[in-house]
Design an enzyme around this catalytic site. Structure first.
Site, PDB file in Angstrom:
ATOM      1  N   THR A  65      -4.556  -9.023   0.286  1.00  0.00           N
ATOM      2  CA  THR A  65      -3.986  -8.836  -1.059  1.00  0.00           C
ATOM      3  C   THR A  65      -4.516  -9.913  -1.993  1.00  0.00           C
ATOM      4  OG1 THR A  65      -1.964  -8.715  -2.403  1.00  0.00           O
ATOM      5  CG2 THR A  65      -1.841 -10.059  -0.397  1.00  0.00           C
ATOM      6  N   GLU A  77     -11.896 -13.188   0.768  1.00  0.00           N
ATOM      7  CA  GLU A  77     -12.159 -14.169  -0.306  1.00  0.00           C
ATOM      8  C   GLU A  77     -10.961 -15.098  -0.477  1.00  0.00           C
ATOM      9  OE1 GLU A  77     -12.738 -12.056  -3.957  1.00  0.00           O
ATOM     10  OE2 GLU A  77     -14.340 -10.809  -3.111  1.00  0.00           O
ATOM     11  N   ASN A 103       0.830  -1.203   0.000  1.00  0.00           N
ATOM     12  CA  ASN A 103       0.000   0.000   0.000  1.00  0.00           C
ATOM     13  C   ASN A 103       0.866   1.255   0.000  1.00  0.00           C
ATOM     14  OD1 ASN A 103      -2.048  -1.827   0.201  1.00  0.00           O
ATOM     15  ND2 ASN A 103      -2.409  -1.502   2.384  1.00  0.00           N
ATOM     16  N   VAL A 104       0.335   2.296  -0.612  1.00  0.00           N
ATOM     17  CA  VAL A 104       1.064   3.558  -0.706  1.00  0.00           C
ATOM     18  C   VAL A 104       0.437   4.603   0.222  1.00  0.00           C
ATOM     19  CG1 VAL A 104       1.764   3.082  -3.089  1.00  0.00           C
ATOM     20  CG2 VAL A 104      -0.366   4.350  -2.669  1.00  0.00           C
ATOM     21  N   ALA A 110      -9.730  -8.079   7.789  1.00  0.00           N
ATOM     22  CA  ALA A 110      -8.476  -7.860   8.513  1.00  0.00           C
ATOM     23  C   ALA A 110      -8.735  -7.152   9.843  1.00  0.00           C
ATOM     24  CB  ALA A 110      -7.525  -7.033   7.654  1.00  0.00           C
ATOM     25  N   HIS A 119       5.775  -0.574  -2.864  1.00  0.00           N
ATOM     26  CA  HIS A 119       5.252   0.179  -4.012  1.00  0.00           C
ATOM     27  C   HIS A 119       5.283   1.691  -3.778  1.00  0.00           C
ATOM     28  CE1 HIS A 119       2.906  -3.673  -5.397  1.00  0.00           C
ATOM     29  NE2 HIS A 119       4.199  -3.745  -5.643  1.00  0.00           N
ATOM     30  N   CYS A 125      13.921  15.356 -13.936  1.00  0.00           N
ATOM     31  CA  CYS A 125      15.167  15.627 -13.219  1.00  0.00           C
ATOM     32  C   CYS A 125      15.219  14.948 -11.854  1.00  0.00           C
ATOM     33  CB  CYS A 125      15.408  17.128 -13.081  1.00  0.00           C
ATOM     34  SG  CYS A 125      14.417  17.924 -11.806  1.00  0.00           S
ATOM     35  N   ASN A 130      -8.131 -12.911   4.357  1.00  0.00           N
ATOM     36  CA  ASN A 130      -8.775 -12.246   3.230  1.00  0.00           C
ATOM     37  C   ASN A 130     -10.275 -12.511   3.313  1.00  0.00           C
ATOM     38  OD1 ASN A 130      -9.592 -11.533   0.385  1.00  0.00           O
ATOM     39  ND2 ASN A 130      -7.375 -11.413   0.082  1.00  0.00           N
ATOM     40  N   CYS A 187      10.015  14.720  -9.792  1.00  0.00           N
ATOM     41  CA  CYS A 187       9.958  15.140 -11.189  1.00  0.00           C
ATOM     42  C   CYS A 187      10.369  13.971 -12.077  1.00  0.00           C
ATOM     43  CB  CYS A 187      10.879  16.336 -11.419  1.00  0.00           C
ATOM     44  SG  CYS A 187      11.091  16.717 -13.182  1.00  0.00           S
TER      45      CYS A 187
HETATM   46  C1  BJW Z   1      -9.949  -7.718   2.221  1.00  0.00           C
HETATM   47  C2  BJW Z   1     -10.798  -6.786   2.807  1.00  0.00           C
HETATM   48  C3  BJW Z   1     -10.815  -6.734   4.212  1.00  0.00           C
HETATM   49  C4  BJW Z   1     -10.979  -6.569   0.662  1.00  0.00           C
HETATM   50  N1  BJW Z   1     -10.035  -7.561   4.914  1.00  0.00           N
HETATM   51  N2  BJW Z   1      -9.195  -8.537   2.936  1.00  0.00           N
HETATM   52  C5  BJW Z   1       5.571 -12.382 -12.989  1.00  0.00           C
HETATM   53  C6  BJW Z   1       4.458 -12.950 -13.566  1.00  0.00           C
HETATM   54  C7  BJW Z   1       3.529 -12.143 -14.220  1.00  0.00           C
HETATM   55  C8  BJW Z   1       3.698 -10.763 -14.304  1.00  0.00           C
HETATM   56  C9  BJW Z   1       4.812 -10.223 -13.732  1.00  0.00           C
HETATM   57  C10 BJW Z   1       5.729 -11.020 -13.088  1.00  0.00           C
HETATM   58  N3  BJW Z   1       6.707 -10.212 -12.614  1.00  0.00           N
HETATM   59  C11 BJW Z   1       6.433  -8.943 -12.916  1.00  0.00           C
HETATM   60  C12 BJW Z   1       5.280  -8.912 -13.621  1.00  0.00           C
HETATM   61  C13 BJW Z   1       4.643  -7.684 -14.168  1.00  0.00           C
HETATM   62  C14 BJW Z   1       3.861  -6.918 -13.112  1.00  0.00           C
HETATM   63  C15 BJW Z   1       2.730  -7.800 -12.581  1.00  0.00           C
HETATM   64  O1  BJW Z   1       2.793  -8.374 -11.522  1.00  0.00           O
HETATM   65  N4  BJW Z   1       1.627  -7.873 -13.301  1.00  0.00           N
HETATM   66  C16 BJW Z   1       0.463  -8.649 -12.875  1.00  0.00           C
HETATM   67  C17 BJW Z   1      -0.793  -7.821 -13.055  1.00  0.00           C
HETATM   68  C18 BJW Z   1       0.419  -9.945 -13.638  1.00  0.00           C
HETATM   69  N5  BJW Z   1       4.696  -6.457 -12.023  1.00  0.00           N
HETATM   70  C19 BJW Z   1       5.448  -5.348 -12.115  1.00  0.00           C
HETATM   71  O2  BJW Z   1       5.499  -4.696 -13.137  1.00  0.00           O
HETATM   72  C20 BJW Z   1       6.272  -4.950 -10.896  1.00  0.00           C
HETATM   73  N6  BJW Z   1       7.593  -4.648 -11.269  1.00  0.00           N
HETATM   74  C21 BJW Z   1       8.442  -5.579 -11.676  1.00  0.00           C
HETATM   75  O3  BJW Z   1       8.163  -6.751 -11.707  1.00  0.00           O
HETATM   76  O4  BJW Z   1       9.694  -5.084 -12.025  1.00  0.00           O
HETATM   77  C22 BJW Z   1      10.552  -5.944 -12.772  1.00  0.00           C
HETATM   78  C23 BJW Z   1      10.306  -5.594 -14.217  1.00  0.00           C
HETATM   79  C24 BJW Z   1      10.861  -4.432 -14.697  1.00  0.00           C
HETATM   80  C25 BJW Z   1      10.648  -4.114 -16.042  1.00  0.00           C
HETATM   81  C26 BJW Z   1       9.857  -4.918 -16.844  1.00  0.00           C
HETATM   82  C27 BJW Z   1       9.273  -6.072 -16.302  1.00  0.00           C
HETATM   83  C28 BJW Z   1       9.496  -6.397 -14.967  1.00  0.00           C
HETATM   84  C29 BJW Z   1       5.732  -3.675 -10.272  1.00  0.00           C
HETATM   85  C30 BJW Z   1       4.344  -3.816  -9.757  1.00  0.00           C
HETATM   86  C31 BJW Z   1       3.816  -2.454  -9.289  1.00  0.00           C
HETATM   87  C32 BJW Z   1       2.352  -2.513  -8.871  1.00  0.00           C
HETATM   88  N7  BJW Z   1       1.876  -1.197  -8.683  1.00  0.00           N
HETATM   89  C33 BJW Z   1       0.533  -0.976  -8.149  1.00  0.00           C
HETATM   90  C34 BJW Z   1       0.249   0.534  -8.179  1.00  0.00           C
HETATM   91  C35 BJW Z   1       1.037   1.221  -7.052  1.00  0.00           C
HETATM   92  C36 BJW Z   1       0.772   2.669  -7.012  1.00  0.00           C
HETATM   93  C37 BJW Z   1      -0.642   2.995  -6.639  1.00  0.00           C
HETATM   94  O5  BJW Z   1      -1.097   2.677  -5.529  1.00  0.00           O
HETATM   95  O6  BJW Z   1      -1.315   3.584  -7.482  1.00  0.00           O
HETATM   96  O7  BJW Z   1       0.431  -1.484  -6.828  1.00  0.00           O
HETATM   97  S1  BJW Z   1      -0.738  -1.862  -9.030  1.00  0.00           S
HETATM   98  C38 BJW Z   1      -1.708  -2.199  -7.600  1.00  0.00           C
HETATM   99  O8  BJW Z   1      -1.763  -3.636  -7.364  1.00  0.00           O
HETATM  100  C39 BJW Z   1      -0.939  -1.607  -6.423  1.00  0.00           C
HETATM  101  C40 BJW Z   1      -1.108  -2.665  -5.379  1.00  0.00           C
HETATM  102  O9  BJW Z   1      -0.103  -2.522  -4.391  1.00  0.00           O
HETATM  103  C41 BJW Z   1      -1.020  -3.922  -6.173  1.00  0.00           C
HETATM  104  C42 BJW Z   1      -1.598  -5.143  -5.471  1.00  0.00           C
HETATM  105  O10 BJW Z   1      -2.953  -4.984  -5.236  1.00  0.00           O
HETATM  106  P1  BJW Z   1      -3.581  -5.518  -3.854  1.00  0.00           P
HETATM  107  O11 BJW Z   1      -3.020  -4.749  -2.732  1.00  0.00           O
HETATM  108  O12 BJW Z   1      -3.451  -6.990  -3.790  1.00  0.00           O
HETATM  109  O13 BJW Z   1      -5.093  -5.037  -4.002  1.00  0.00           O
HETATM  110  P2  BJW Z   1      -6.336  -5.750  -4.748  1.00  0.00           P
HETATM  111  O14 BJW Z   1      -7.360  -4.708  -4.931  1.00  0.00           O
HETATM  112  O15 BJW Z   1      -5.891  -6.495  -5.942  1.00  0.00           O
HETATM  113  O16 BJW Z   1      -6.854  -6.844  -3.702  1.00  0.00           O
HETATM  114  C43 BJW Z   1      -7.463  -6.502  -2.476  1.00  0.00           C
HETATM  115  C44 BJW Z   1      -7.712  -7.799  -1.712  1.00  0.00           C
HETATM  116  O17 BJW Z   1      -8.219  -7.484  -0.431  1.00  0.00           O
HETATM  117  C45 BJW Z   1      -8.751  -8.722  -2.377  1.00  0.00           C
HETATM  118  O18 BJW Z   1      -8.226 -10.040  -2.404  1.00  0.00           O
HETATM  119  C46 BJW Z   1      -9.969  -8.649  -1.435  1.00  0.00           C
HETATM  120  O19 BJW Z   1     -10.685  -9.878  -1.365  1.00  0.00           O
HETATM  121  C47 BJW Z   1      -9.321  -8.348  -0.114  1.00  0.00           C
HETATM  122  N8  BJW Z   1     -10.129  -7.599   0.868  1.00  0.00           N
HETATM  123  N9  BJW Z   1     -11.491  -6.128   1.818  1.00  0.00           N
HETATM  124  C48 BJW Z   1      -9.270  -8.471   4.258  1.00  0.00           C
HETATM  125  N10 BJW Z   1     -11.659  -5.863   4.891  1.00  0.00           N
HETATM  126 ZN    ZN Z   2      12.469  18.592 -12.864  1.00  0.00          ZN
END
Ligand code: BJW
Ligand code: ZN
Length: 255
Positions: A192, A219, A105-106, A235, A122, A133, A217, A130
């Site tokens: 997650t 789900e 989380n951010v 959670a 993240h 720069c 979770n 920027c």
């Molecule tokens: C509850 C609840 C309650 C609800 N109690 N639970 C290997 C395989 C395939 C793909 C890749 C791989 N390696 C890399 C990739 C590519 C990519 C990736 O993973 N893509 C997938 C979509 C397949 N990854 C990347 O690009 C990463 N970088 C990387 O690998 O660098 C190396 C590289 C460099 C150059 C080229 C290639 C590779 C970086 C990933 C960055 C993700 N960024 C984001 C945005 C951050 C900024 C922002 O906040 O805006 O991060 S995307 C978004 O998803 C955010 C989150 O941190 C992240 C995860 O989401 P999260 O937290 O799991 O949320 P949800 O909404 O998905 O789920 C919520 C859950 O909560 C659900 O399950 C609910 O059921 C549950 N829930 N209420 C408990 N009360």
């Molecule tokens: Zn600048």
């Protein structure tokens, strides 16, 4: 259902003997603070998938749109408060010698709740830099303009200091996350969806190094197959219950 019966005696036993606990958190832990998750119908902003907004390509193609998404989320985050789930992870620090919170989380809510050892995989939406720069800008230092703000030094586009798809996890943070996962006796994956890598690989890394791995979770997720135990619940309910059980000197009567 008996109070506390969602916590297995296996988990309690593992925690009572644990020197080190690591907790991977995702958007679900902040859902109860009113911050929308990324996926699922309620998670979408103006019907955009996160993959369509959270990348450098998307930002360069339409910086105003992407900035508007972040401006909205910065506002939501500023108005929100840490919840019982965040607070339970702070409480855990008094009960376990070594606790690391590895967050995707951010929103800064673990830090605001008082967790001492937070790894930011993240980035953090409260910081900016920027795109040209690299000059850093706190939210307060950003000119209030409609659309994307510009760097006062070079005129470049200012972006939030978060990790987008295709970008590297900050290497120091990734190293800390891997180390914590390897040394954990108990590893929690909380709120997650487990589909974004490399964060989603940490539960398996912990398991390979002998941790008892527990998912919390509302789900089932793709991680449910590899963990030792999935607790279905919010959670903000489950984590405080775990802390309460851990504090209680009594025998537990569950399972
Ligand atoms: C509850 C609840 C309650 C609800 N109690 N639970 C290997 C395989 C395939 C793909 C890749 C791989 N390696 C890399 C990739 C590519 C990519 C990736 O993973 N893509 C997938 C979509 C397949 N990854 C990347 O690009 C990463 N970088 C990387 O690998 O660098 C190396 C590289 C460099 C150059 C080229 C290639 C590779 C970086 C990933 C960055 C993700 N960024 C984001 C945005 C951050 C900024 C922002 O906040 O805006 O991060 S995307 C978004 O998803 C955010 C989150 O941190 C992240 C995860 O989401 P999260 O937290 O799991 O949320 P949800 O909404 O998905 O789920 C919520 C859950 O909560 C659900 O399950 C609910 O059921 C549950 N829930 N209420 C408990 N009360
Ligand atoms: Zn600048």
């Amino acid at each position: 259902m008996q109070a506390g019966s969602m916590i297995s005696s296996r988990l309690l036993q593992a925690l009572r003997g644990a020197k080190s606990v690591a907790v991977l958190t995702g958007a679900g832990i902040s859902a109860e603070s009113g911050i929308p998750t990324f996926r699922g119908n309620e998670g979408l902003w103006k019907k955009f998938k996160p993959e369509e907004l959270a990348s450098v390509d998307a930002f360069l193609r339409n910086p105003d749109l992407v900035w508007e998404w972040y401006a909205y989320r910065k506002h939501v985050v500023r108005e929100s408060q840490p919840n019982a789930g965040h607070r339970a992870l702070v409480d855990l620090e008094a009960l376990i010698p070594d606790v690391t919170v590895i967050t995707q989380n951010v929103d800064n809510l673990h830090q605001r709740a008082g967790s001492k050892n937070v790894v930011e995989l993240h980035g953090n939406i409260t910081r900016n830099f920027c795109n040209d720069c690299g000059a850093r800008y706190d939210d307060e230092a950003i000119p209030e303009t409609p659309g994307v703000p510009r760097c006062q030094k070079c005129g470049g586009l200012i972006r939030p200091a978060v990790v987008w798809f295709g970008e590297l996890i900050p290497p120091d943070q990734w190293r800390l996350a891997e180390t914590a996962a390897r040394r954990a006796n108990v590893f929690f994956s909380v709120g997650t969806s487990g589909i974004v890598y490399p964060a989603a690989s940490l539960p398996l890394l912990a398991k390979d190094h002998g941790a008892y791995v527990v998912e919390i979770n509302t789900e089932i997720t793709p991680l449910s197959d590899i963990v030792d135990e999935t607790i279905i619940g919010k959670a903000g309910d489950v984590l405080p219950e775990i802390v309460a059980q851990l504090r209680s000197p009594k025998e537990d009567f569950s399972q």
